[in-house]
Design a protein around this motif. Structure first.
Motif, short mmCIF file in Angstrom:
data_model
loop_
_atom_site.label_atom_id
_atom_site.label_comp_id
_atom_site.label_asym_id
_atom_site.label_seq_id
_atom_site.Cartn_x
_atom_site.Cartn_y
_atom_site.Cartn_z
N ASN A 1 22.79 -84.72 25.40
CA ASN A 1 23.77 -85.17 26.38
C ASN A 1 24.04 -86.67 26.29
O ASN A 1 25.10 -87.13 26.70
CB ASN A 1 23.34 -84.81 27.80
CG ASN A 1 23.42 -83.33 28.08
OD1 ASN A 1 24.01 -82.57 27.32
ND2 ASN A 1 22.80 -82.91 29.17
N ARG B 1 28.76 -78.60 24.82
CA ARG B 1 29.98 -79.11 25.47
C ARG B 1 29.81 -80.55 25.91
O ARG B 1 30.69 -81.39 25.71
CB ARG B 1 30.35 -78.24 26.67
CG ARG B 1 31.05 -76.96 26.31
CD ARG B 1 31.66 -76.29 27.53
NE ARG B 1 30.66 -75.97 28.55
CZ ARG B 1 29.96 -74.85 28.59
NH1 ARG B 1 30.14 -73.91 27.66
NH2 ARG B 1 29.08 -74.64 29.55
N ALA B 2 28.66 -80.87 26.52
CA ALA B 2 28.40 -82.24 26.96
C ALA B 2 28.34 -83.19 25.78
O ALA B 2 28.89 -84.30 25.83
CB ALA B 2 27.09 -82.29 27.75
N HIS B 3 27.71 -82.75 24.70
CA HIS B 3 27.60 -83.58 23.50
C HIS B 3 28.99 -83.84 22.90
O HIS B 3 29.32 -84.97 22.55
CB HIS B 3 26.70 -82.88 22.48
CG HIS B 3 26.45 -83.66 21.24
ND1 HIS B 3 25.55 -84.71 21.19
CD2 HIS B 3 26.98 -83.59 19.99
CE1 HIS B 3 25.54 -85.22 19.98
NE2 HIS B 3 26.39 -84.55 19.23
#
Length: 104
Positions: A54, A83-85
């Motif tokens: 993240n 998704r956060a990455h």
């Protein structure tokens, strides 16, 4: 430098890794994940990897992918971390391009 002739202090190493991780050092998070997995605490290891990914650490997302393939991380947790990455990467690229435009 490896400290030849000096006794390895694993407790001190772990303490320093924890302190560095708290301050946002992503590689320290991965070191903690390795330590946790070595001791059979895969859930805690996965949490460290999620936090590091993240924060944009590419090696952590790769390790999470391997954990997912081995069934150590759920599909939902891996997808959320991915998704956060990706969002962080996209935001970083946009910021870099804006910075370049301001310079020109």
């Amino acid at each position: 430098m490896k400290g030849h002739g000096v006794k390895k202090d694993e407790k001190k190493e772990l303490y320093n890794s924890e302190e560095a991780a708290i301050q946002g050092h992503t590689s320290a998070r991965c070191n903690l994940a390795f330590h946790e997995s070595k001791n059979g605490r895969f859930e805690r290891a996965a949490k460290h990897l999620v936090i590091a990914s993240n924060l944009g650490y590419d090696d952590a997302i790769q390790e999470l992918k391997e954990c997912y393939k081995r069934g150590l991380v759920s599909k939902a947790d891996f997808a959320a971390a991915l998704r956060a990455h990706q969002a962080l990467r996209c935001n970083t690229q946009t910021t870099d391009k804006s910075h370049i435009m301001l310079i020109a």
